[in-house]
Scaffold this active site. Structure first.
Site, PDB file in Angstrom:
ATOM      1  N   HIS A 169      12.726 104.703 -10.310  1.00 31.64           N
ATOM      2  CA  HIS A 169      14.063 105.293 -10.307  1.00 31.64           C
ATOM      3  C   HIS A 169      14.688 105.081 -11.681  1.00 31.64           C
ATOM      4  CE1 HIS A 169      15.117 105.211  -5.702  1.00 31.64           C
ATOM      5  NE2 HIS A 169      14.714 106.399  -6.079  1.00 31.64           N
ATOM      6  N   CYS A 267      20.931  98.954  -7.217  1.00 29.72           N
ATOM      7  CA  CYS A 267      20.389  99.572  -6.005  1.00 29.72           C
ATOM      8  C   CYS A 267      21.281  99.305  -4.798  1.00 29.72           C
ATOM      9  CB  CYS A 267      18.981  99.049  -5.713  1.00 29.72           C
ATOM     10  SG  CYS A 267      17.719  99.651  -6.852  1.00 29.72           S
TER      11      CYS A 267
END
Length: 274
Positions: A169, A267
């Protein structure tokens, strides 16, 4: 120099890790045979929430759902810009049900939610950076989703290609230090990107703070900055030093239990931009 850095109060959405576990493997960090200490994870998560609130930020929560162990990673659920919510369509089928409870939360809070047609993993791969949005692709979010986001959010999207599976990511390889128009800046790990993407970042951010691989592997780039304070993994020691040299105030928060699932501070943190 740190006194000249001005923090901006943020509004965050988080999800308690009540059901957090590593039950499957969808990135190189995840090993289901390694047990998760749920109690330790909860204590670390609470320390992060406390740190945000102690620095003046608003923290709201979405109720965790049994059977969705990665729902704690709130950043992946959506990206909001100017009060517009661009939702998620996870690549892994195990995570797709996470979209519904987050969509429900945003709708109950008065937001309209756009449902993407292409694979898209929220702030995991969309990083609002002032005048534009930096968008990752290569492992999860598709380029088609970049185009969808640009059309819906009305903000220029700059596509960046990730090439290292450990940084699957964008928010594991880059975070925004300053999102003030005309003064945007970031911290990032150049080797996580394709050569062309490295050139783009170097041109856009000639004064960026760069991280070592050791910093990145310690989840140092999965950080949150309010313009002055940087909530950062304590293991990213070189990066912490470089940030302090630039006048930022590092706020180390240990979320090491979440590293077992490939996640960290960012996150676990969805920023709501009204």
């Amino acid at each position: 120099m740190s006194e000249s850095r001005v923090p901006r109060r943020r509004r965050f959405l988080v999800c308690e890790p009540r059901h957090f576990a590593v039950q499957y493997a969808i990135n190189p960090w995840m090993h289901p045979e390694r047990p998760v200490d749920t109690g330790r994870a909860l204590a670390q998560w609470r320390a992060l929430v406390d740190a945000y609130r102690a620095h003046g930020h608003t923290v709201e929560t979405v109720e965790p759902v049994p059977g969705l162990p990665d729902m704690v990673f709130a950043a992946n659920a959506a990206v909001t810009v100017g009060g517009r919510v661009f939702g998620s369509l996870f690549k892994a089928p195990q995570r797709r049900p996470e979209s519904l409870p987050y969509d429900t939360w945003f709708k109950s809070a008065g937001f309209d939610v756009y449902r993407p047609e292409s694979v898209c993993e929220g702030e995991g791969d969309f990083v609002p950076a002032g005048r534009w949005i930096l968008a990752g692709t290569g492992f999860r979010t598709t380029r088609e989703a970049h185009q969808e986001a640009q059309e819906y959010l009305g903000t220029a999207v700059i596509s960046l290609t990730l090439t290292d599976p450990y940084f699957y990511h964008l928010d594991t390889a880059l975070f925004v230090l300053d999102d003030t128009a005309g003064a945007e800046n970031i911290a990032y790990y150049p080797e996580a990107f394709s050569p062309g993407s490295r050139e783009v970042l170097a041109r856009l951010y000639p004064d960026a703070v760069t991280a070592t691989r050791e910093d990145a592997m310690a989840f140092g780039l999965n950080s949150v900055c309010d313009g002055r304070h940087v909530f950062v993994s304590p293991g990213a020691t070189t990066l912490i030093g470089r940030l302090a040299e630039r006048g930022y105030v590092p706020v180390p928060v240990d979320l090491s239990e979440f590293h077992k699932s490939g996640g960290g501070i960012k996150c676990c943190t969805q920023e709501i931009r009204s």
